[in-house]
Structures are given as structure tokens and as C-alpha cells.
Write a protein that holds these residues in place. Sequence first.
Motif, PDB file in Angstrom:
ATOM      1  N   VAL A  60       0.794  -1.152  -0.089  1.00  0.00           N
ATOM      2  CA  VAL A  60      -0.006  -0.018  -0.083  1.00  0.00           C
ATOM      3  C   VAL A  60       0.711   1.304  -0.095  1.00  0.00           C
ATOM      4  O   VAL A  60       1.726   1.321   1.051  1.00  0.00           O
ATOM      5  CB  VAL A  60      -0.878   0.130   1.276  1.00  0.00           C
ATOM      6  CG1 VAL A  60      -1.924   1.338   1.208  1.00  0.00           C
ATOM      7  CG2 VAL A  60      -1.787  -1.208   1.305  1.00  0.00           C
ATOM      8  N   LEU A  61       0.717   2.305  -1.026  1.00  0.00           N
ATOM      9  CA  LEU A  61       1.503   3.235  -0.937  1.00  0.00           C
ATOM     10  C   LEU A  61       0.734   4.416  -0.494  1.00  0.00           C
ATOM     11  O   LEU A  61      -0.488   4.578  -0.995  1.00  0.00           O
ATOM     12  CB  LEU A  61       1.943   3.441  -2.662  1.00  0.00           C
ATOM     13  CG  LEU A  61       2.622   4.994  -2.760  1.00  0.00           C
ATOM     14  CD1 LEU A  61       3.968   4.934  -1.755  1.00  0.00           C
ATOM     15  CD2 LEU A  61       2.912   5.402  -3.950  1.00  0.00           C
ATOM     16  N   ILE A  62       1.145   5.135   0.512  1.00  0.00           N
ATOM     17  CA  ILE A  62       0.290   6.223   1.142  1.00  0.00           C
ATOM     18  C   ILE A  62       0.956   7.267   0.821  1.00  0.00           C
ATOM     19  O   ILE A  62       2.072   7.928   1.299  1.00  0.00           O
ATOM     20  CB  ILE A  62       0.048   6.035   2.707  1.00  0.00           C
ATOM     21  CG1 ILE A  62      -0.584   4.692   2.844  1.00  0.00           C
ATOM     22  CG2 ILE A  62      -0.811   7.257   3.190  1.00  0.00           C
ATOM     23  CD1 ILE A  62      -0.766   4.358   4.164  1.00  0.00           C
ATOM     24  N   ASP A  63       0.448   8.407  -0.254  1.00  0.00           N
ATOM     25  CA  ASP A  63       0.865   9.285  -0.713  1.00  0.00           C
ATOM     26  C   ASP A  63       2.236   9.211  -1.737  1.00  0.00           C
ATOM     27  O   ASP A  63       3.041   8.412  -1.763  1.00  0.00           O
ATOM     28  CB  ASP A  63       1.154  10.523   0.180  1.00  0.00           C
ATOM     29  CG  ASP A  63      -0.152  10.999   1.030  1.00  0.00           C
ATOM     30  OD1 ASP A  63      -1.062  10.932   0.305  1.00  0.00           O
ATOM     31  OD2 ASP A  63      -0.040  11.527   2.060  1.00  0.00           O
ATOM     32  N   GLY A  64       2.303  10.518  -2.587  1.00  0.00           N
ATOM     33  CA  GLY A  64       3.413  10.146  -3.376  1.00  0.00           C
ATOM     34  C   GLY A  64       4.482  11.326  -3.645  1.00  0.00           C
ATOM     35  O   GLY A  64       5.187  11.651  -4.606  1.00  0.00           O
ATOM     36  N   ASP A  86      -0.887  -2.921  -4.484  1.00  0.00           N
ATOM     37  CA  ASP A  86      -2.285  -3.523  -4.204  1.00  0.00           C
ATOM     38  C   ASP A  86      -3.318  -2.314  -4.093  1.00  0.00           C
ATOM     39  O   ASP A  86      -4.571  -2.222  -4.227  1.00  0.00           O
ATOM     40  CB  ASP A  86      -2.386  -4.308  -2.902  1.00  0.00           C
ATOM     41  CG  ASP A  86      -1.763  -5.543  -3.266  1.00  0.00           C
ATOM     42  OD1 ASP A  86      -2.020  -6.332  -4.202  1.00  0.00           O
ATOM     43  OD2 ASP A  86      -0.311  -5.892  -2.707  1.00  0.00           O
ATOM     44  N   LEU A  87      -2.799  -1.262  -3.347  1.00  0.00           N
ATOM     45  CA  LEU A  87      -3.590  -0.182  -3.141  1.00  0.00           C
ATOM     46  C   LEU A  87      -2.857   1.179  -3.111  1.00  0.00           C
ATOM     47  O   LEU A  87      -1.493   1.363  -2.546  1.00  0.00           O
ATOM     48  CB  LEU A  87      -4.324  -0.304  -1.868  1.00  0.00           C
ATOM     49  CG  LEU A  87      -5.188   0.834  -1.189  1.00  0.00           C
ATOM     50  CD1 LEU A  87      -6.277   1.191  -2.229  1.00  0.00           C
ATOM     51  CD2 LEU A  87      -5.745   0.569   0.063  1.00  0.00           C
ATOM     52  N   VAL A  88      -3.092   2.311  -3.645  1.00  0.00           N
ATOM     53  CA  VAL A  88      -2.714   3.611  -3.510  1.00  0.00           C
ATOM     54  C   VAL A  88      -3.577   4.588  -2.815  1.00  0.00           C
ATOM     55  O   VAL A  88      -4.769   4.472  -3.098  1.00  0.00           O
ATOM     56  CB  VAL A  88      -2.266   4.280  -5.136  1.00  0.00           C
ATOM     57  CG1 VAL A  88      -1.668   5.670  -4.551  1.00  0.00           C
ATOM     58  CG2 VAL A  88      -1.059   3.351  -5.503  1.00  0.00           C
ATOM     59  N   ILE A  89      -3.255   5.120  -1.491  1.00  0.00           N
ATOM     60  CA  ILE A  89      -3.970   6.269  -0.742  1.00  0.00           C
ATOM     61  C   ILE A  89      -3.430   7.453  -1.019  1.00  0.00           C
ATOM     62  O   ILE A  89      -2.241   7.591  -0.701  1.00  0.00           O
ATOM     63  CB  ILE A  89      -4.218   5.580   0.575  1.00  0.00           C
ATOM     64  CG1 ILE A  89      -4.848   4.204   0.816  1.00  0.00           C
ATOM     65  CG2 ILE A  89      -4.886   6.535   1.424  1.00  0.00           C
ATOM     66  CD1 ILE A  89      -5.154   3.828   2.079  1.00  0.00           C
ATOM     67  N   LEU A  90      -4.320   8.294  -1.511  1.00  0.00           N
ATOM     68  CA  LEU A  90      -3.894   9.782  -1.576  1.00  0.00           C
ATOM     69  C   LEU A  90      -4.486  10.363  -0.264  1.00  0.00           C
ATOM     70  O   LEU A  90      -5.906  10.314  -0.336  1.00  0.00           O
ATOM     71  CB  LEU A  90      -4.269  10.311  -2.787  1.00  0.00           C
ATOM     72  CG  LEU A  90      -4.021  12.078  -2.754  1.00  0.00           C
ATOM     73  CD1 LEU A  90      -2.421  12.258  -2.781  1.00  0.00           C
ATOM     74  CD2 LEU A  90      -4.646  12.646  -4.150  1.00  0.00           C
ATOM     75  N   THR A  91      -3.907  10.820   0.687  1.00  0.00           N
ATOM     76  CA  THR A  91      -4.642  11.075   1.883  1.00  0.00           C
ATOM     77  C   THR A  91      -5.359  12.544   1.641  1.00  0.00           C
ATOM     78  O   THR A  91      -6.437  12.746   2.291  1.00  0.00           O
ATOM     79  CB  THR A  91      -3.524  11.653   3.169  1.00  0.00           C
ATOM     80  OG1 THR A  91      -2.558  12.322   2.741  1.00  0.00           O
ATOM     81  CG2 THR A  91      -2.943  10.323   3.248  1.00  0.00           C
TER      82      THR A  91
END
Length: 411
Positions: A60-64, A86-91
Motif C-alpha cells: 500500500v503506497l500512502i501519498d506520493g 495493491d492499493l494507493v491512498i492519496l490522503t
Amino acid sequence: MSRLRLSSFLALLLAAHPGIAAGPPSPPTPSTDTRPLTVHFFDVGQGDAALVISPTGKTVLIDGGPPEARERLAARLRTLVTGPLDLVILTHPHLDHLGGLTDALRAVGARRFMDPGFNHPSEAYRDLLGFVGESVGQVMNPEPNPATPDSLLTIGLGEGVSLTVLWPRAPKEPFLVGTRSDANSNSIVAKLTYGRTAFLLVGDAEPDTEAALLQRPLDLTTTVLKVAHHGGRHSSTAAFLAAAKPQAAVISCGAKNDYGHPARETLERLDAVGAHVLRTDRDGEVVAASDGHTVTLRANGGTGALLVVPGGITPGPIALGPVVPGHSRPGRGTVEPRDEVKAPSPGTAPGERGSTPANTEGQGPYVGLKGSKVFHRETCSTLKRSKSERTLFLNREAALRERRPAEDCHP
Ligand SMILES: [Zn+2]
Ligand SMILES: [Zn+2]
């Protein structure tokens, strides 16, 4: 082209029973021979980017990070990740959190994208959504399931690791507006748990966000806190830190940044609750690894100084009751959640693809009911009839590790 609603995604709607505490199933005791749960807090300068790698390899990538860090981030992801995220979260849709995401997605790909769905009129955000709409299978908001609106959204990452979204809760509860920064205030706040350890990941949460969380029956205790808003002085209020009780705190900020992050007051408040502070501006990439009992944090991409902190978390539900506000705060208006994603060109609608998530490709998601040893397709009618707590498996492989396929829907 409507954004996929989590009601159709059937994400791990916990707590079907009104009035009963909602939460993920109690995690199994982690065994010593499994891989750790690892969180990389990347050194992206003035911004945020963190990668979660679960013991079973879920990512899971949280922010870029900001645009300046995009090449560095993409290169780092290529060395750490095999196959799409599997999942990218942009906070939240600020440039210091999304600037490197397009390059990151180009570098390694992603199966799912989640952001708060809070409307933000910036070209960079519009462009990102356009790219995501074309390149990512599912695009979704962290919306509570309408059938269990007082519960939390929890995503299982295997081996008892769960990622639970605490905020925002639109449309069940309105976005926070009229705050210092409404985009910041509606950051996705998530708690990642593994055994007796936890990571509280709060984006650029504002004092209003912290107050909203404190008003709800939530277990906010954590082992590691990703400090809000790069250590800015308004966030990380004493009340919030007293509830979170972090053993370690990671501040993601740029060396000699223009904002004076982290603020001296914030560092003092963290010190007052006994949190050991690591900073990406001084320590470089911070790598935290949990075996379910303790968390080991290392500076300089995992090669530097070592800090070991005890987990200190009581495993159990994060929602300590129906998740409703304790009392409403004055002066809050409401805004409607955005439910449209504009893609720049016609083509396959991400929402349409997502509404029959890649079950045909064996990608899931699949759903297990509490107390059962089987898992179902998310479209299975058995699920619609049941009010039991649910756990989501992002793909078949993950589901098979813990359960067998159900006889009714043959997932
Ligand atoms: Zn920020
Ligand atoms: Zn921000």
C-alpha cells in the motif's frame, strides 16, 4: 463514469450489528518465522510518501511526495515492489502528497486507488485523477457501507494485518469545512495494526480532524505516529497525542524547508508524551519493521541507527462502539462528497471495471464472514443475507491463505 462506491466494493464492512462495537477480527498471534510488517517513510523532501509492505507481500503506497521527488520515489518503488501496488491512498489532494504519484504509478502500477473524494480545484489533482482513471482498475472513496454506516472500513492485508480508515466518513458524516485547510482536515486517517503494534497515519490532519476523531469512540493508541502536517505547529494537539500515546513519531519534512517544519512546539508536545522522534530531513528514509510485538525503526533507508519500541497496543476492535460523533461542533457546514471522476478521454470506465472487480482475473476482492472458514465472491448472495462482520481479501491468493472457497459461489 462514477467513482466506485465502497458499498459495491463490499469492503470489509465491519460491525453489522447496530450498537455493537465494530472492528476487525482479533489478529492471530504473529509467528516469529513470518516476514515483518514494514513501513518505509521515504525521504521525499517537503512532502509525504510511505510504503506499507505486509508480511504476505501486500503493498500500500500512502501519498506520493512532491513533484521534485518523483524520480527518486519511482526508483525506490522499483527496488521495493514487484508487480502493481495493491492499493494507493492519496490522503488529500495537495501537491506535496500527490506530485510524484503519476510517475510512481507509471513505474510499478496499481490495482486500486483511494482518496477522500474531497473536491479540490487544482490542475495537478485533475491530471492525476485523469491518469488514475485510465491506469488503475478501481477508484474509490473510504465511504462507510450504507448497511453498516456506524462501522469502519477495514482492509485486511494478510497475517492479521489490517488497515482501518478512521476519517473521513462521507457521506455518513459531512466533510469538515470552514477549517484552517479543509483539504488537510479531510485527510484520510488510517490505523495499521499488527498484533500488539500499530501505525497511525494521519496525512495532514488538522486540529479539527483530531477533535473529530477524539469525539468518536475510537481506540487511537499507536506504537508509531506519522506526525500530521510535517510537524506543523497547529496539528498534533496535546489532547490527540495523549490519546494516541505514540512510542515513536516520524516526521516527513524537507531539510531547511520554507515552513519551519517541524515546529518547536510540536516537538515539545511529542517529547511530553515520551515519543522518540525520527525526521526524514535529518534521518533520511525511515524504515519501521513490526513483528507484531515490537517495532524496530532504522534511519537512512534501513542502514542507520536503530530504535526498538514495544508495541504497547491491546489487540481488539478500533471502534469501541458505533462510530458516531459524541456531540456536534458549532460552525460546521456541510459539503457534498464528489462522486465523479473525470478522465480526459473516453475509454473503459474505472468505476465500471471496479464494480465487477477483477474476480474474473482472480484478483478479488473476496469477502469472508466472521466465524466462517470460507470466503465468497463479493457479489455472492450469501453475503447480502448475512449481517456478520466481514473481512476483505484483496485477492484470491490472500483469501486462500486464511480460508477455503465457499461452495455456493465458487470464488
Ligand atoms: Zn503536506
Ligand atoms: Zn496538505
